[in-house]
Design an enzyme around this catalytic site. Structure first.
Site, PDB file in Angstrom:
ATOM      1  N   ASP A 155     -15.652   8.989   9.481  1.00 53.19           N
ATOM      2  CA  ASP A 155     -14.547   8.050   9.272  1.00 53.19           C
ATOM      3  C   ASP A 155     -13.255   8.803   9.572  1.00 53.19           C
ATOM      4  OD1 ASP A 155     -14.460   5.150   7.614  1.00 53.19           O
ATOM      5  OD2 ASP A 155     -12.547   6.227   7.645  1.00 53.19           O
ATOM      6  N   ARG A 161       0.819  -1.227   0.000  1.00 53.49           N
ATOM      7  CA  ARG A 161       0.000   0.000   0.000  1.00 53.49           C
ATOM      8  C   ARG A 161       0.852   1.276   0.000  1.00 53.49           C
ATOM      9  NH1 ARG A 161      -5.122  -1.231   3.946  1.00 53.49           N
ATOM     10  NH2 ARG A 161      -6.073  -2.845   2.655  1.00 53.49           N
TER      11      ARG A 161
HETATM   12  C1  LIG Z   1     -14.144  -2.084   6.781  1.00 53.76           C
HETATM   13  S1  LIG Z   1     -14.666  -0.405   6.849  1.00 53.76           S
HETATM   14  C2  LIG Z   1     -16.319  -0.612   7.487  1.00 53.76           C
HETATM   15  C3  LIG Z   1     -17.322   0.227   6.718  1.00 53.76           C
HETATM   16  C4  LIG Z   1     -18.782   0.018   7.138  1.00 53.76           C
HETATM   17  N1  LIG Z   1     -19.000   0.366   8.523  1.00 53.76           N
HETATM   18  C5  LIG Z   1     -19.230  -1.380   6.844  1.00 53.76           C
HETATM   19  O1  LIG Z   1     -19.463  -2.150   7.793  1.00 53.76           O
HETATM   20  O2  LIG Z   1     -19.372  -1.743   5.676  1.00 53.76           O
HETATM   21  C6  LIG Z   1     -13.777   0.179   8.288  1.00 53.76           C
HETATM   22  C7  LIG Z   1     -13.636   1.703   8.319  1.00 53.76           C
HETATM   23  O3  LIG Z   1     -13.173   2.081   9.624  1.00 53.76           O
HETATM   24  C8  LIG Z   1     -12.366   3.233   9.474  1.00 53.76           C
HETATM   25  N2  LIG Z   1     -11.543   3.411  10.687  1.00 53.76           N
HETATM   26  C9  LIG Z   1     -10.479   2.682  11.090  1.00 53.76           C
HETATM   27  N3  LIG Z   1      -9.987   3.163  12.237  1.00 53.76           N
HETATM   28  C10 LIG Z   1     -10.760   4.226  12.582  1.00 53.76           C
HETATM   29  C11 LIG Z   1     -10.746   5.156  13.660  1.00 53.76           C
HETATM   30  N4  LIG Z   1      -9.832   5.081  14.634  1.00 53.76           N
HETATM   31  N5  LIG Z   1     -11.681   6.132  13.675  1.00 53.76           N
HETATM   32  C12 LIG Z   1     -12.605   6.219  12.700  1.00 53.76           C
HETATM   33  N6  LIG Z   1     -12.665   5.378  11.647  1.00 53.76           N
HETATM   34  C13 LIG Z   1     -11.752   4.392  11.586  1.00 53.76           C
HETATM   35  C14 LIG Z   1     -11.567   2.948   8.202  1.00 53.76           C
HETATM   36  O4  LIG Z   1     -11.053   4.122   7.617  1.00 53.76           O
HETATM   37  C15 LIG Z   1     -12.605   2.227   7.327  1.00 53.76           C
HETATM   38  O5  LIG Z   1     -13.216   3.093   6.404  1.00 53.76           O
END
Ligand SMILES: C[S@@+](CC[C@H](N)C(=O)[O-])C[C@H]1O[C@@H](n2cnc3c(N)ncnc32)[C@H](O)[C@@H]1O
Length: 296
Positions: A167, A67
């Site tokens: 996010d 990445r």
């Molecule tokens: C796999 S996606 C899940 C998206 C959606 N909630 C779903 O279930 O389809 C995880 C998201 O969590 C976000 N994320 C990771 N760590 C985070 C943090 N500390 N605070 C806010 N968002 C975070 C990532 O950027 C990513 O977009």
């Protein structure tokens, strides 16, 4: 699906996905050439854990190299260590590294049982005329936000509702705000929802669809890091905290959930991902169904 001419110029094209902006063969070559050392990997693990609470296990070394390699090349650097030093002093590049190190997989109507429960149990009991507020607390590129918006619009009719999407990644939030998605994503939506709530792109937007402005007007977005003190948001009737805790260790999970519970009204609902559980993490929540909880 309704085709209503050229999409509004206010609708931005989704930004190029930084994770796919380099051909896989080039990326592999760059990774091989640069070679991420164990020490460099340790630096990036500490970095993303410190900023986002994301715990990268040792098996994620190749993923991290894959990445970040294009950013090392982009800056004309010759090692991941040089790139690490660069992000330490540059907030914009630090954000790009965070964007690249988060995993943003999502889709419309992911884990559909939750939306059925919303439609059948939460919304019929909600007093009409009182705004229903939902928060998608790690919303990635917005599909979860607009799924909620479609279900709320359909079930509540003229009664007010709003959805907050947040996010840590600014890259995915830009796409979420645009509400613009490649047509391949339309397969995740029923023909009825597509017809009612989406517009087909033509001309330069060919191959994309956009969520209707009626829904977008009630969706708001903010960059919120769940591991930091929360900004003021008001309280919510339902919080969706799905598929993000898988990246956190137990302590971080507990802190994040406790923080979010301060924004859930008594009797409000908390949804976590199907593979996530709050058993042994937080006490005092009422389990309603697997991965669904209520605040007493
Ligand atoms: C796999 S996606 C899940 C998206 C959606 N909630 C779903 O279930 O389809 C995880 C998201 O969590 C976000 N994320 C990771 N760590 C985070 C943090 N500390 N605070 C806010 N968002 C975070 C990532 O950027 C990513 O977009």
């Amino acid at each position: 699906m309704t085709a209503q001419g050229q999409l509004s110029h206010r609708v931005a094209r989704p930004p190029e996905n930084g994770k796919e902006g380099i051909a896989p063969s080039q990326s592999k070559a760059a990774v091989r050439e640069l070679g991420l050392s164990d020490l460099e990997f340790a630096h990036f693990r500490k970095f993303i854990y410190g900023i986002a609470g994301i715990h990268l296990s040792p098996v994620k070394k190749a993923l991290v190299a894959g990445r970040l390699a294009k950013r090392v090349k982009f800056h004309g650097l010759s090692s991941f260590g040089e790139y690490f030093r660069l992000i330490s002093g540059r907030p914009e590049e630090r954000q790009i590294a965070v964007d690249l190190l988060t995993t943003n997989e999502t889709h419309f109507f992911r884990e559909p049982r939750h939306f059925e429960l919303l439609r059948k149990r939460l919304l019929p009991d909600h007093p009409r005329g009182q705004t229903f507020r939902a928060w998608s607390a790690a919303c990635s590129s917005g599909e979860e936000v607009y799924t909620l918006a479609m279900v709320l619009a359909e079930a509540l009719g003229e009664s007010p509702w709003e959805v907050l999407g947040s996010d840590i990644s600014s890259r995915v939030l830009a796409q979420a705000e645009s509400g613009l998605y490649p047509m391949s994503r339309a397969e995740e939506l029923s023909a009825d929802y597509l017809k009612r709530y989406c517009l087909k792109g033509v001309g330069s937007m060919e191959g994309h669809f956009v969520v209707s402005s009626r829904l977008r007007a009630r969706a708001h977005f903010a960059q919120i890091n769940l591991t930091e003190p929360l900004p003021s948001t008001g309280v919510f009737d339902a919080i969706f905290l799905r598929n993000v805790m898988i990246y956190f260790q137990a302590d971080t999970k507990r802190q994040v959930v406790e923080r979010l519970l301060t924004r859930l009204r008594p009797g409000g609902w908390l949804f976590v991902g199907h593979s996530e559980s709050l058993n042994g993490i937080v006490d005092g929540l009422q389990g309603v169904a697997p991965s669904v909880y209520r605040k007493p």
